[in-house]
Write a protein that holds these residues in place. Sequence first.
Motif, PDB file in Angstrom:
ATOM      1  N   UNK A 349      -2.644  -1.848  11.207  1.00  0.00           N
ATOM      2  CA  UNK A 349      -2.265  -2.214  10.128  1.00  0.00           C
ATOM      3  C   UNK A 349      -2.853  -1.452   8.844  1.00  0.00           C
ATOM      4  N   UNK A 350      -4.087  -1.199   8.946  1.00  0.00           N
ATOM      5  CA  UNK A 350      -4.846  -0.594   7.771  1.00  0.00           C
ATOM      6  C   UNK A 350      -4.285   0.834   7.591  1.00  0.00           C
ATOM      7  N   UNK A 351      -3.853   1.536   8.734  1.00  0.00           N
ATOM      8  CA  UNK A 351      -3.324   2.888   8.698  1.00  0.00           C
ATOM      9  C   UNK A 351      -1.850   2.968   8.163  1.00  0.00           C
ATOM     10  N   UNK A 352      -1.047   1.779   8.197  1.00  0.00           N
ATOM     11  CA  UNK A 352       0.101   1.677   7.906  1.00  0.00           C
ATOM     12  C   UNK A 352       0.247   1.166   6.423  1.00  0.00           C
ATOM     13  N   UNK A 353      -0.630   0.650   5.867  1.00  0.00           N
ATOM     14  CA  UNK A 353      -0.441  -0.203   4.638  1.00  0.00           C
ATOM     15  C   UNK A 353      -0.330   1.051   3.498  1.00  0.00           C
ATOM     16  N   UNK A 354      -1.218   2.109   3.267  1.00  0.00           N
ATOM     17  CA  UNK A 354      -1.012   3.089   2.348  1.00  0.00           C
ATOM     18  C   UNK A 354       0.353   3.731   2.194  1.00  0.00           C
ATOM     19  N   UNK A 355       1.296   3.748   3.245  1.00  0.00           N
ATOM     20  CA  UNK A 355       2.645   4.157   3.042  1.00  0.00           C
ATOM     21  C   UNK A 355       3.536   3.040   2.480  1.00  0.00           C
ATOM     22  N   UNK A 356       3.169   2.136   2.625  1.00  0.00           N
ATOM     23  CA  UNK A 356       4.226   0.696   2.025  1.00  0.00           C
ATOM     24  C   UNK A 356       3.767   0.541   0.707  1.00  0.00           C
ATOM     25  N   UNK A 357       2.264   0.747   0.520  1.00  0.00           N
ATOM     26  CA  UNK A 357       1.846   0.242  -0.819  1.00  0.00           C
ATOM     27  C   UNK A 357       1.517   1.423  -2.019  1.00  0.00           C
ATOM     28  N   UNK A 358       1.731   2.701  -1.382  1.00  0.00           N
ATOM     29  CA  UNK A 358       1.615   4.042  -2.259  1.00  0.00           C
ATOM     30  C   UNK A 358      -0.038   3.955  -2.749  1.00  0.00           C
ATOM     31  N   UNK A 359      -0.782   3.711  -1.754  1.00  0.00           N
ATOM     32  CA  UNK A 359      -2.113   3.954  -1.804  1.00  0.00           C
ATOM     33  C   UNK A 359      -2.780   5.173  -1.449  1.00  0.00           C
ATOM     34  N   UNK A 360      -3.821   5.679  -2.213  1.00  0.00           N
ATOM     35  CA  UNK A 360      -4.531   7.098  -1.581  1.00  0.00           C
ATOM     36  C   UNK A 360      -5.611   6.774  -0.519  1.00  0.00           C
ATOM     37  N   UNK A 361      -6.154   5.445  -0.472  1.00  0.00           N
ATOM     38  CA  UNK A 361      -7.169   5.191   0.406  1.00  0.00           C
ATOM     39  C   UNK A 361      -6.691   3.913   1.071  1.00  0.00           C
ATOM     40  N   UNK A 362      -7.354   3.955   2.466  1.00  0.00           N
ATOM     41  CA  UNK A 362      -6.939   3.046   3.353  1.00  0.00           C
ATOM     42  C   UNK A 362      -7.503   1.491   2.958  1.00  0.00           C
TER      43      UNK A 362
END
Length: 659
Positions: A349-362
């Motif tokens: 889940x941590x690996x997937x979240x940056x793509x959905x939330x437009x984050x630079x860090x996990x």
Amino acid sequence: MDRKLKTVYLADVAVFGLFLFGHSINNTPIVWISIATGLPLSSYLVAKVPSRKQLEDSKAQRIYELESQLTKLLDEKSWNENLNSSQVEKLIKEKQELEQSLIAEKFELEQKLLGENNQKAAYHKELLQGRDAQIEQLKQQLNRETTKLKTEYSAMIANIETAHKVEIEQLQAEYSGVVAELSQQLEQAISVTEQIKEDADNKILAAQKLTEENNEIKQQLRYQAEQQELARRELSLEERRIHVELTNERALLQKQIDDGLVQNERLKNIIEVLEVEKQQLAEQVAEYHIMLFKEKCDDNYSVKMVQKLLLEADINTEFLTMEEKQDGKVTVIYLRPISAFNENKLKTVCDQLPGFLNLTRKPIIEVSKGRLEVRIDKRSDKEKALANRERLEKSLISIDDCVQKNLGFLVIGEPGSAKSTGALYIANAIINQELSQKGIDDLIEPDSAMLLAFDIHHSTSWDDAGIKVIDNPLDIYQQFKYLQTEYDNRKPGNKTNRLIIFFDEMAETLDRIEVAVAEKEGTKKAGSDAVSYIQNLYRSFGTGGRKKYINFVGMNHSYNVKALGIDGYYRNCFVSILLNDACRHYINTTTKHLPEGKKEQFWHWLELMSNRYIALATGAIDDRLLKHPTHHDYPQIKDGNPPKNLQPVKQLPLDIKLV
């Protein structure tokens, strides 16, 4: 032999000895000088010293002269004897003639008397008697004269024989002496001639051998010159070929570079277009997710996206609350899991979240007190490091914390990273550390130490501190032998003083020692054995020096401990202090085994201390950030920054054996 010839002969022998000496040490100038000097002397001796034939001819001539003199004397003796015998015969002949004349006269007188008359017979008889008496007197007189002549002849003969006998004996003695002397001279001359001939033959053979060697050397040199010329020509041709190839390759590369630049520009344009498209797609995805959950819930999109991804991972949750920190850049979402779940799926889940939330860090998802804490950090590395600065500063350890291990030290850093002053700071920390009662009892001066430095570049830092420096590679090797004796002589129970050894530029010094010892001993093995000896000794200082109060502080540019012989087990016997670039390189390449929290701490520290003095302790202790011993407070790295917080080291006179 003539004195002049003897002098020339001795000089020739000396030159021949010089020739043999020059040939034995392969000194060509001495050999040629001896040949140039010896050949004229040998030629002169060969010309002046008579040969065997000449000596035999001279001896035969001398014998001939003596025989001629002897023959002359014998002829003179024979002549004298002939002369005397002829005189005697003449006298005898005269006597015989006189007797015959007297007999004839007597006969005539008798005949005349017979023819005369008787008157005269008496007269004639008387006359005959007178004549007989006269004849008798003449006979006696003749006998006396004959006897006298014989006596005189015998005396004369005896005198002549005596005189000639002495002279002949003298001549024979002289002849015998001359013959003996000539024989001795002949033998000496023959011996000298043979010696000279032998010396000349040896010199000729040596000269021939030298000539052959010179010819061979000339031939080899000629061959080498030809080979060098061929190599030079081949090299020239190769250079021309390479030049041509390089020219062609340069033209080809230039063309490829031009094509690459064009392609690069084209790719840049494509990348820019793709970036724009990516941004548009990200915005579209965000709008899609907003639209997707807008009808179902009015809560925060981040919460719903986290819950959705958790649900896809078979983790059903219930929203509890949400907090915003650091001016809204850090969001913490608290969720309560409704069903049991596998914690390993949280990482997915941590690996997937940056793509959905437009984050630079996990994000970080942790399980705490029966709930899930989802930490979403939108800060940059610099902002995060600044926020943790105070906590990072408090986590730093100091050199005082490192000396408690009481092991050896390695100070690693590039030039200008303050290794020498750092080593002096370590020495002060070692001296000032709190000692046990045993240490106080064992040390004569517990608050001081003897200091000795090895530095082939002889840094002025040691002179400024008043420390004895040894900078010659061979002297350093010899001093390590003396330190081995000092180490062995320090027995438990014997009071002594602490000895601190500084070894700067370790890798370069070991290389210089290996070369110097190999050149001195004539074998490469001797050089490698010397390096192994030194490495074994300072490893002993690191492992057992604390028991004998010998502390080792080594300094080097590179953290290649294997080249220093301190890898494996021995790495844990030394506290390694990494300064500046060595510290940065270690954190960026060697700390992947550390936990994420500690790695993040190290990286934040690198962000905060960019272009500043930093340090890290490793080896015998766990990897810990360290406060730079002497330059921590400077805002940037700059040559000439003086050390801070460095107190003079309390020194004792060196009472160990020194080179």
